[in-house]
Design an enzyme around this catalytic site. Sequence first.
Site: not given
Length: 377
Positions: A15, A17, A255, A271-275
């Site tokens: 999710y 990207d 979102q 985690r990741g980039e967006d969150s």
Amino acid sequence: MKASWDIFCSVVDNYGDIGVTWRLARQLVAEHGCAVRLWVDDLRAFERICPEIDMDKDRQQQDGVEVRHWPAQWPGEVAADVVIAAFACQLPHAYMEAMADRERTPLWLNLDYLSAEDWVGGCHGLPSVKFRGVQKYFFFPGFQAQTGGLLRENGLLARRRAFQADLEAQAAFLRQLGVVPASDARLMSLFAYENAGLAGWLDALAADRRPTHLLVPEGRILGDVQRWLGVDSLAVGSVLARQSLTLQVLPFIRQEDYDQLLWCCDFNAVRGEDSFVRAQWAGRPMLWHIYRQDEDIHLDKLEAFLALYTRGLSAEAGAAVLALWRAWNTEGQMADPWEKLLRHWPEIAAHAEQWCLEQGLQADLAAALVQFYLNWI
């Protein structure tokens, strides 16, 4: 005439990207009047963060954005004025030909992954490869002035502060999710990849004198939670308690709701980039589970961010943040680092808000992209 934009998203990491590109596409439309087509190769992942998506449609309008399914065979569309290849995805060859065939070639940008590493500022905005005379440029999000900044909608921080000051609004939002924490409980969220270090952290939370209500949205970490609890399965809505720890499984939410969830919590593991970016805008203490890469090069990115993020903290509080983040990202022992973090909680909480406000002084990513285009033309 307003500029047309094509954003290409190849969904690789569940999710992150699509989360970034969907936020960007909506902001370009809403705040900058751009005509945006968002090309996505996996509408199933898109539907999780935007339930209105119709997976059977190759073309649809959502929040002013033209959402297009990115097919194996390119449908022969005319290239846009600005073309964004998100996270270095490979554009269809036929589309690249369409870019070159335009009377005025488009601005072609590679929107790269977020990093705090020193070299990013020096590479941001530099030309990359060419295709038949069409020049591609590097565009790097980042935390410092010489980068492209972070995604941040207009008025986001003011809305967040108002929501956090309104206890009734927070309680009403949580009730919609079926969450009713005890009045003295520390409210936390956990959104992470699989992590063998989780069991030790949950042990520490369970043994704590203060109760913790831990909200776990659907995701990859649920298997580790399930093993720690010793249950056969965990379903959305499950609420289980062990000593001082109450665990509650939440559905995967859109979102806007996830933003408010982060705003409600005292501590957010993301985690990741967006969150990761959205947790920073929440202005609350946080923990980042960075996406693992070969040869542990992700740890260099982690250390680069930590070097920036811990500036301004006392030596003791900074060491507590470093210890917790390093333990989490190496699947290490979490109990002692967590205890040390709690000792410095007031300072770390104040620092999280200050970091948010400092980042909010920079131009946001969408505005930086638009300005780059204006300068280019």
